[in-house]
Scaffold this active site. Sequence first.
Site, mmCIF file in Angstrom:
data_model
loop_
_atom_site.group_PDB
_atom_site.id
_atom_site.type_symbol
_atom_site.label_atom_id
_atom_site.label_comp_id
_atom_site.label_asym_id
_atom_site.label_seq_id
_atom_site.Cartn_x
_atom_site.Cartn_y
_atom_site.Cartn_z
ATOM 1 N N GLU A 93 0.839 -1.198 0.000
ATOM 2 C CA GLU A 93 0.000 0.000 0.000
ATOM 3 C C GLU A 93 0.881 1.257 0.000
ATOM 4 O O GLU A 93 1.774 1.401 0.842
ATOM 5 C CB GLU A 93 -0.912 0.003 1.230
ATOM 6 C CG GLU A 93 -1.705 1.276 1.444
ATOM 7 C CD GLU A 93 -2.529 1.695 0.247
ATOM 8 O OE1 GLU A 93 -2.341 2.824 -0.240
ATOM 9 O OE2 GLU A 93 -3.359 0.884 -0.232
ATOM 10 N N CYS A 110 -11.633 4.690 -0.919
ATOM 11 C CA CYS A 110 -12.934 4.546 -0.259
ATOM 12 C C CYS A 110 -12.889 4.942 1.212
ATOM 13 O O CYS A 110 -13.647 5.795 1.670
ATOM 14 C CB CYS A 110 -13.429 3.105 -0.402
ATOM 15 S SG CYS A 110 -15.024 2.805 0.388
ATOM 16 N N GLU A 120 -23.747 14.012 -4.374
ATOM 17 C CA GLU A 120 -23.556 13.794 -2.937
ATOM 18 C C GLU A 120 -22.822 14.969 -2.296
ATOM 19 O O GLU A 120 -23.277 15.538 -1.295
ATOM 20 C CB GLU A 120 -22.791 12.495 -2.690
ATOM 21 C CG GLU A 120 -23.612 11.249 -2.946
ATOM 22 C CD GLU A 120 -22.897 9.964 -2.558
ATOM 23 O OE1 GLU A 120 -23.519 8.893 -2.646
ATOM 24 O OE2 GLU A 120 -21.700 10.032 -2.169
ATOM 25 N N VAL A 163 -18.732 21.804 -20.657
ATOM 26 C CA VAL A 163 -17.785 22.716 -20.031
ATOM 27 C C VAL A 163 -16.584 22.905 -20.952
ATOM 28 O O VAL A 163 -15.971 21.937 -21.408
ATOM 29 C CB VAL A 163 -17.331 22.188 -18.654
ATOM 30 C CG1 VAL A 163 -16.166 23.015 -18.102
ATOM 31 C CG2 VAL A 163 -18.499 22.212 -17.675
ATOM 32 N N GLY A 199 -16.215 11.894 -12.999
ATOM 33 C CA GLY A 199 -15.925 10.465 -13.064
ATOM 34 C C GLY A 199 -14.497 10.152 -12.673
ATOM 35 O O GLY A 199 -13.716 11.022 -12.283
ATOM 36 N N HIS A 213 -45.699 -3.904 9.310
ATOM 37 C CA HIS A 213 -46.443 -2.642 9.196
ATOM 38 C C HIS A 213 -46.360 -1.895 10.515
ATOM 39 O O HIS A 213 -46.529 -2.497 11.586
ATOM 40 C CB HIS A 213 -47.914 -2.927 8.860
ATOM 41 C CG HIS A 213 -48.771 -1.695 8.884
ATOM 42 N ND1 HIS A 213 -48.764 -0.763 7.865
ATOM 43 C CD2 HIS A 213 -49.638 -1.221 9.830
ATOM 44 C CE1 HIS A 213 -49.603 0.206 8.160
ATOM 45 N NE2 HIS A 213 -50.155 -0.042 9.353
#
Length: 480
Positions: A44, A53, A201, A251, A286, A459
């Site tokens: 890592e 994440c 978000e 854009v 993205g 319910h």
Amino acid sequence: MREPGFDQKEKTMSYDVIIIGSGPGGYVCAIKAAQLGLKVAVVEKRATFGGTCLNIGCIPSKALLHASEMFQHAGHGMDALGVELEAPKLNLEKMMAHKDATVKSNVDGVAYLFKKNKIDSFIGTGKLLGVGKVSVTGEDGKSQELEGKNIVIATGSDVAGIPGVKVDIDEKTIVSSTGAIALDKVPEHLIVVGGGVIGLEMGSVWARLGAKVTVIEYLDTLLGGMDRDVAKQFQRILAKQGMSFKLGAKVTGVEKSGKGAKVSFEPVKGGDTETIDADVVLIATGRKPYTEGLGLESAGVVLDERGRVRTDAHYQTNVTGVYAIGDVIVGPMLAHKAEDEGVALAEIMAGQAGHVNYGVIPGVVYTQPEVAAVGKTEEELKAEGVKYKTGKFPFSANGRARAMLATDGFVKVLADAETDRVLGVHIVGLGAGEMIHEAAVLMEFGGSSEDLGRTCHAHPTMSEAVKEAALATFFKPIHL
């Protein structure tokens, strides 16, 4: 955990599996492989585990989403319930501290799980040196070589930017999602370039905290790829919350201007250029696979036309013993998709039959209300020529939703016209991200709308709307 700085003369370590990347795909793959008896190492580059994440993506954004929802609810959602409060005061520094504490708890949890499962971890940049070999280079430039029977590329994705437009992201004025979760003050005007999940978000977070938010989206709809009924309803809900939208807009420029920045755009269908000033611009167009500096080219690993690692049905690349999972390969860039692939690949490497059902991977937008979907959209079924039937049920007709003043949205079920097998379920409403899973389980077992409609639901619950939408699909709803 091994710290950066290795002696090249140190004895080479050997493993059954070496995983480059400790995001949801990498760390889950590592834990599952260790549980199955394999000797595992994880490489890592960050000082903490969890990838995008846990460190700068899913987890910190959800902490801010929840905190901002509580702030808005305290200021605007309590009076009608008979709870009278003075206007709440925002302590942004304390809110950010909550976010940071949430991140630390999660990344520390992964470190604990590595230790518990006897997984060796190496902090540094991983690079393929050929079949069965990986180098790990620390920040001090020193490296160590590892040997592994299997090597897994789980390096995730990075910010994609705007195609054809040079953008200088400084994470202060012009920001990616990384900067958007760490602003030191609420901008007066935030422009979000991109009407997808990340943009909506983060835009909703700052809108709730007081910013004017304008979303500029290339497509003529928000949430491209989502069911159009859901997208239209969702846009109306967000507009009521104060967010504004420029759809079908390309854009053409983003640059700093004075103390803020400005964005220039023009209609996709042609027309005059328009320029808007803002305090902060969020680039949320993205993400792209992260493959740079991994030695893939020199190792002979083939990428596809979009820069993703090309794999077969068992996640193996064209190089024997080298695998890839998660955002770096084909498929939706979702943490849970990567996790399932990590489990499947670990099982494959252990000699078992790992499998992922890509037709039943839910997606969620964690705004308020949430949007959730699993399976096919109505547009996809039409394009594929599939004969289908549909049923919808609004939360405005649901007793629990009325009691909680959460009547925005609906549930929509799509089923095969002949067999009644459920092909897709789409929800916009409070708690949609939790409700979608009964649809996922149903679809995993090939269930029908009648199966779902005849299953007793407690319910009063919001989930009764899922049952009613299923009833509407194979016959008629009761409460509408």
